[in-house]
Design an enzyme around this catalytic site. Structure first.
Site, PDB file in Angstrom:
ATOM      1  N   CYS A   1       0.871  -1.176   0.000  1.00 14.23           N
ATOM      2  CA  CYS A   1       0.000   0.000   0.000  1.00 14.23           C
ATOM      3  C   CYS A   1       0.902   1.219   0.000  1.00 14.23           C
ATOM      4  CB  CYS A   1      -0.900  -0.014   1.232  1.00 14.23           C
ATOM      5  SG  CYS A   1      -1.820   1.523   1.478  1.00 14.23           S
TER       6      CYS A   1
ATOM      7  N   CYS B   1      -5.228   6.905  -2.064  1.00 14.96           N
ATOM      8  CA  CYS B   1      -4.572   5.632  -2.380  1.00 14.96           C
ATOM      9  C   CYS B   1      -3.241   5.986  -3.018  1.00 14.96           C
ATOM     10  CB  CYS B   1      -5.423   4.799  -3.329  1.00 14.96           C
ATOM     11  SG  CYS B   1      -4.603   3.282  -3.916  1.00 14.96           S
TER      12      CYS B   1
END
Length: 283
Positions: A84, A225
């Site tokens: 991530c 994100c």
């Protein structure tokens, strides 16, 4: 009882769980409970902080010589994820605060390989490593290689990119309002992606700057994100026809990120990271 730290990077938030002796086995149900915004601590994901040499996966343990700490990242639904982008910065902030790393540049281990982190005035910058167009011949021929249909919307063309995890980037056509998109359910893709895909919807703001909203697989819409911002910038750069190494600014609901293409087909993500709480969670 589980020790935890809560942190976020441009409001993409995570629960960090230290496991310095490698004895904690997080189940999918435990991750779901920790990430639950009503019955738990709340987060887009859970990160277990564990020595790389004690990771259960052989491919991760192989990174131990260069990266002492493994970012064991789980989506909010309990599923394992390769990595991530925003999470790498929050992970780095935790390692620095706890004195687990030293210097202004260090390596961390992920399921998508080692990532180099450096400190910056705004927080941290992470070399996300190599990226690629999933179907480059189709991308260069047609400008896209997949169709995406948001809820209550019509199918629109998108570009697939692999940044260690999968992405499909949509440049919104004129007449479609980015803010009005319904991302409460996963957008449909054709062809179907069996493992799921992160979908980014992009609108140009000016030279070298875009706005983005994202639906993350296993999570839903998030405020930011990191790998999605990188994918969105790289896709916009590709569509522009000027594939140089100029940085891009990506505005997301939770703030702003900087994406810089690097030599050798790599890309760097830079932005803030904040640790906001520490405590104990009773399960």
């Amino acid at each position: 009882m589980t020790r935890f730290t809560k942190g976020h990077g441009t409001e993409n938030d995570f629960v960090l769980v230290p496991d310095l002796d490698g004895t904690l086995e997080l189940t999918a149900a435990q991750v779901q409970r920790l990430a639950d915004r009503h019955a738990g601590l709340g987060g887009d994901g859970v990160i277990r902080v564990v020595p790389t040499r004690l990771a259960s996966e052989a491919a991760v343990r192989g990174q131990a010589g260069q990266a002492a700490w493994f970012m064991d990242y789980r989506n909010a639904d309990g599923s394992l994820a390769e990595m991530c982008g925003n999470g790498t910065r929050v992970f780095a902030a935790y390692l620095v605060r706890e004195g687990l790393v030293s210097g202004d540049r260090f390596e961390i281990a992920t399921r998508a390989g080692r990532k180099t982190v450096r400190t910056t005035a705004e927080g941290f910058a992470v070399d996300l490593g190599p990226w690629r167009l999933v179907d480059e011949p189709a991308a260069r021929r047609d400008g896209f290689d997949i169709m995406v249909r948001p809820r209550h919307g019509k199918p629109v063309p998108a570009l697939s990119l692999d940044l260690g995890n999968p992405h499909a980037v949509v440049m919104l056509p004129d007449g479609i309002d980015l803010a009005a998109l319904d991302l409460t359910e996963p957008p449909q893709t054709q062809p179907v992606q069996p493992g799921g895909v992160n979908v980014e919807f992009v609108r140009p703001v000016g030279p070298g700057r875009i706005e983005m909203r994202v639906h993350e697989r296993g999570v839903g819409e998030t405020r930011s994100c990191g790998t999605g911002a990188a994918a969105a910038a790289l896709a916009t750069r590709f569509w522009s026809g000027v594939e140089d190494e100029s940085p891009w600014l990506v505005d997301v609901p939770g703030g702003r990120l900087r994406v810089t293409p690097l030599p050798g087909g790599r890309v760097e993500l830079a932005g803030p990271a904040e640790l906001v709480a520490d405590g104990e969670f009773h399960q």
